[in-house]
Design a protein around this motif. Structure first.
Motif, PDB file in Angstrom:
ATOM      1  N   THR A  21       0.977  -1.193  -0.191  1.00 19.21           N
ATOM      2  CA  THR A  21       0.235  -0.031   0.090  1.00 19.21           C
ATOM      3  C   THR A  21       0.801   1.398   0.128  1.00 19.21           C
ATOM      4  N   THR A  22       0.259   2.186  -0.582  1.00 20.46           N
ATOM      5  CA  THR A  22       1.189   3.607  -0.680  1.00 20.46           C
ATOM      6  C   THR A  22       1.346   4.114   0.702  1.00 20.46           C
ATOM      7  N   THR A  23       0.131   4.116   1.471  1.00 19.71           N
ATOM      8  CA  THR A  23       0.183   4.547   2.783  1.00 19.71           C
ATOM      9  C   THR A  23       0.019   3.830   4.259  1.00 19.71           C
ATOM     10  N   ALA A  24       0.265   4.193   5.048  1.00 17.16           N
ATOM     11  CA  ALA A  24      -0.005   3.254   6.170  1.00 17.16           C
ATOM     12  C   ALA A  24      -1.365   3.123   6.600  1.00 17.16           C
ATOM     13  N   ASP A  25      -2.222   4.068   6.140  1.00 17.94           N
ATOM     14  CA  ASP A  25      -3.914   3.947   6.540  1.00 17.94           C
ATOM     15  C   ASP A  25      -4.491   2.759   5.640  1.00 17.94           C
ATOM     16  N   LEU A  26      -3.851   2.818   4.467  1.00 22.86           N
ATOM     17  CA  LEU A  26      -4.229   1.758   3.482  1.00 22.86           C
ATOM     18  C   LEU A  26      -3.802   0.304   4.104  1.00 22.86           C
ATOM     19  N   GLY A  27      -2.697   0.418   4.529  1.00 25.20           N
ATOM     20  CA  GLY A  27      -1.954  -0.785   5.109  1.00 25.20           C
ATOM     21  C   GLY A  27      -2.692  -1.372   6.308  1.00 25.20           C
ATOM     22  N   ALA A  28      -3.228  -0.457   7.280  1.00 26.62           N
ATOM     23  CA  ALA A  28      -3.987  -0.530   8.399  1.00 26.62           C
ATOM     24  C   ALA A  28      -5.382  -1.369   7.895  1.00 26.62           C
ATOM     25  N   LEU A  29      -6.078  -0.671   6.988  1.00 29.84           N
ATOM     26  CA  LEU A  29      -7.237  -1.343   6.550  1.00 29.84           C
ATOM     27  C   LEU A  29      -7.080  -2.679   5.958  1.00 29.84           C
ATOM     28  N   ALA A  30      -6.170  -2.764   5.031  1.00 30.63           N
ATOM     29  CA  ALA A  30      -5.741  -4.145   4.427  1.00 30.63           C
ATOM     30  C   ALA A  30      -5.456  -5.175   5.571  1.00 30.63           C
ATOM     31  N   LYS A  31      -4.675  -4.955   6.633  1.00 30.40           N
ATOM     32  CA  LYS A  31      -4.627  -5.776   7.674  1.00 30.40           C
ATOM     33  C   LYS A  31      -5.815  -6.142   8.282  1.00 30.40           C
ATOM     34  N   GLU A  32      -6.807  -5.087   8.599  1.00 26.13           N
ATOM     35  CA  GLU A  32      -7.863  -5.296   9.140  1.00 26.13           C
ATOM     36  C   GLU A  32      -8.817  -6.888   8.555  1.00 26.13           C
ATOM     37  N   VAL A  33      -8.697  -6.510   6.992  1.00 20.37           N
ATOM     38  CA  VAL A  33      -9.558  -7.387   6.295  1.00 20.37           C
ATOM     39  C   VAL A  33      -8.985  -8.554   5.822  1.00 20.37           C
ATOM     40  N   GLY A  34      -7.620  -8.517   5.749  1.00 18.48           N
ATOM     41  CA  GLY A  34      -6.983  -9.448   5.295  1.00 18.48           C
ATOM     42  C   GLY A  34      -6.319 -10.542   6.374  1.00 18.48           C
ATOM     43  N   GLY A  35      -6.294 -10.109   7.418  1.00 17.10           N
ATOM     44  CA  GLY A  35      -5.681 -10.839   8.708  1.00 17.10           C
ATOM     45  C   GLY A  35      -4.377 -11.410   8.402  1.00 17.10           C
ATOM     46  N   ASP A  36      -4.373 -12.809   8.603  1.00 16.76           N
ATOM     47  CA  ASP A  36      -3.063 -13.452   8.417  1.00 16.76           C
ATOM     48  C   ASP A  36      -2.825 -14.072   7.014  1.00 16.76           C
ATOM     49  N   LYS A  37      -3.853 -13.754   6.432  1.00 21.51           N
ATOM     50  CA  LYS A  37      -3.650 -14.279   4.791  1.00 21.51           C
ATOM     51  C   LYS A  37      -3.089 -13.472   3.718  1.00 21.51           C
ATOM     52  N   VAL A  38      -2.649 -12.191   4.309  1.00 24.42           N
ATOM     53  CA  VAL A  38      -1.999 -11.035   3.637  1.00 24.42           C
ATOM     54  C   VAL A  38      -0.901 -10.765   4.339  1.00 24.42           C
ATOM     55  N   GLN A  39       0.148 -10.248   3.566  1.00 26.00           N
ATOM     56  CA  GLN A  39       1.401  -9.740   4.200  1.00 26.00           C
ATOM     57  C   GLN A  39       1.467  -8.269   3.727  1.00 26.00           C
ATOM     58  N   VAL A  40       1.490  -7.531   4.451  1.00 25.16           N
ATOM     59  CA  VAL A  40       1.105  -5.948   3.993  1.00 25.16           C
ATOM     60  C   VAL A  40       2.653  -5.154   4.333  1.00 25.16           C
ATOM     61  N   ASP A  41       3.023  -4.563   2.982  1.00 24.16           N
ATOM     62  CA  ASP A  41       3.919  -3.532   3.404  1.00 24.16           C
ATOM     63  C   ASP A  41       3.385  -2.091   2.767  1.00 24.16           C
ATOM     64  N   SER A  42       3.770  -1.190   3.575  1.00 25.14           N
ATOM     65  CA  SER A  42       3.404   0.178   3.323  1.00 25.14           C
ATOM     66  C   SER A  42       4.500   1.202   3.038  1.00 25.14           C
TER      67      SER A  42
END
Ligand SMILES: [Zn+2]
Length: 310
Positions: free
Chosen positions: A30-51
């Motif tokens: 994600t380009t920003t930490a906010d989008l990263g936070a939202l992606a973690k909320e819905v993706g849980g442990d099935k996503v690896q998020v970098d912002s």
């Protein structure tokens, strides 16, 4: 060694190691930490998020790093704020990533603004006249929890599209997030209700969605236009307006120089608050909920100081 050659070597090495089992976490950038936070909320442990942009950095002007290109190279999904927020730094990084999956228009590129409520939409011809960095409407829309829900839904749907077998998981995470956010928002609205209509000035136009949701009245900006530094004449006019309207609060994003805001504060008696518009803006703001917790608490404490006790 030049950055380009370092990146080229790293990309070559990574192509040997890019075979992964189908069940591995989806790589989301994600380009920003906010989008990263939202992606973690819905993706849980099935996503690896970098912002990329940190919450204490101006998201309009992010310094590109070779590590960003490497992250983009191996990403399954890139989520951007859109509305040209990232136009000054993201397009060359996407191009250099050599990853066809995440190019704009591809399935792996998600513009998070598409379903969000966007304020300050331009009327008439769109230009960047005089350096305005908000030519397509205000890109700081995540500062309204209702838009947070809309973006979370977009992300959950996109993740479900990539991993149909996990659709129920993502939709349940979305349902849980919405329920938690509804409850939190109710509390924030109740806390802010006594101060409805409070006039404030902000440095950059980062807070119109926040102000609209929580009942603040933004009457001026330290910047003459989004992205343009304060000028002496504009500052004098702003001080005059603030005195006339009895404005006692100035909100400043963490990445702006406090010199002008502080002199405005001295002249008008207003409280100058450093208010982060993003997750990670200060270390306590570790997720999307804490962003509103922190900002609302900061505002309420300042209102006590200026004597507007309720
Ligand atoms: Zn902006």
């Amino acid at each position: 060694m030049k950055i380009k050659s370092i990146v080229a070597i790293a990309l070559a090495l990574m192509s040997f190691a890019s075979v992964q089992p189908a069940s591995a976490a989806l790589k989301v950038v994600t380009t920003t930490a906010d989008l990263g936070a939202l992606a973690k909320e819905v993706g849980g442990d099935k996503v690896q998020v970098d912002s990329f942009a940190k919450g204490y950095q101006d998201p309009h002007f992010v310094e590109p790093k070779p590590s960003f290109i490497l992250k983009l190279h191996s990403a399954d999904l890139l989520i951007a704020v859109g509305r040209e927020l990232e136009i000054g730094w993201l397009p060359p990084l996407i191009q250099q990533s050599r990853n066809s999956k995440i190019q704009p228009g591809s399935d792996g590129y998600l513009d998070a603004s598409l379903q969000a409520a966007i304020l300050e939409l331009p009327t008439g011809q769109v230009t960047r006249a005089m350096g305005d960095v908000h030519p397509l409407g205000n890109p700081h829309y995540w500062m309204d929890p209702e838009n947070g829900k809309r973006v979370a839904k977009e992300i959950a749907d996109k993740l479900s599209q990539f991993r149909p077998n996990d659709k129920a998981f993502f939709q349940q995470k979305l349902t849980d997030f919405n329920a938690k956010l509804d409850a939190a928002e109710k509390g924030w609205l109740a806390q802010m209700a006594p101060y409805k209509g409070t006039k404030v000035v902000t440095y950059h136009r980062s807070f119109p969605n926040f102000a609209e949701r929580f009942g603040l009245d933004i009457v001026g900006y330290v910047e003459p236009k989004p992205g343009i530094p304060p000028s002496p004449q504009h500052t004098l006019d702003l001080i005059t307006d603030m005195k006339r309207l009895n404005v006692k609060i100035v909100l400043v994003e963490p990445y702006f120089d406090l010199k002008t805001p502080n002199s405005i504060g001295r002249d008008t008696g207003a409280q100058v608050l450093v208010m982060p518009p993003s997750v990670g803006g200060v270390k306590e703001i570790t997720d999307y909920f804490k962003l509103f917790d922190y900002d609302i608490n900061l505002f309420l404490e300042a209102m006590k100081k200026v004597g507007a006790t309720k």
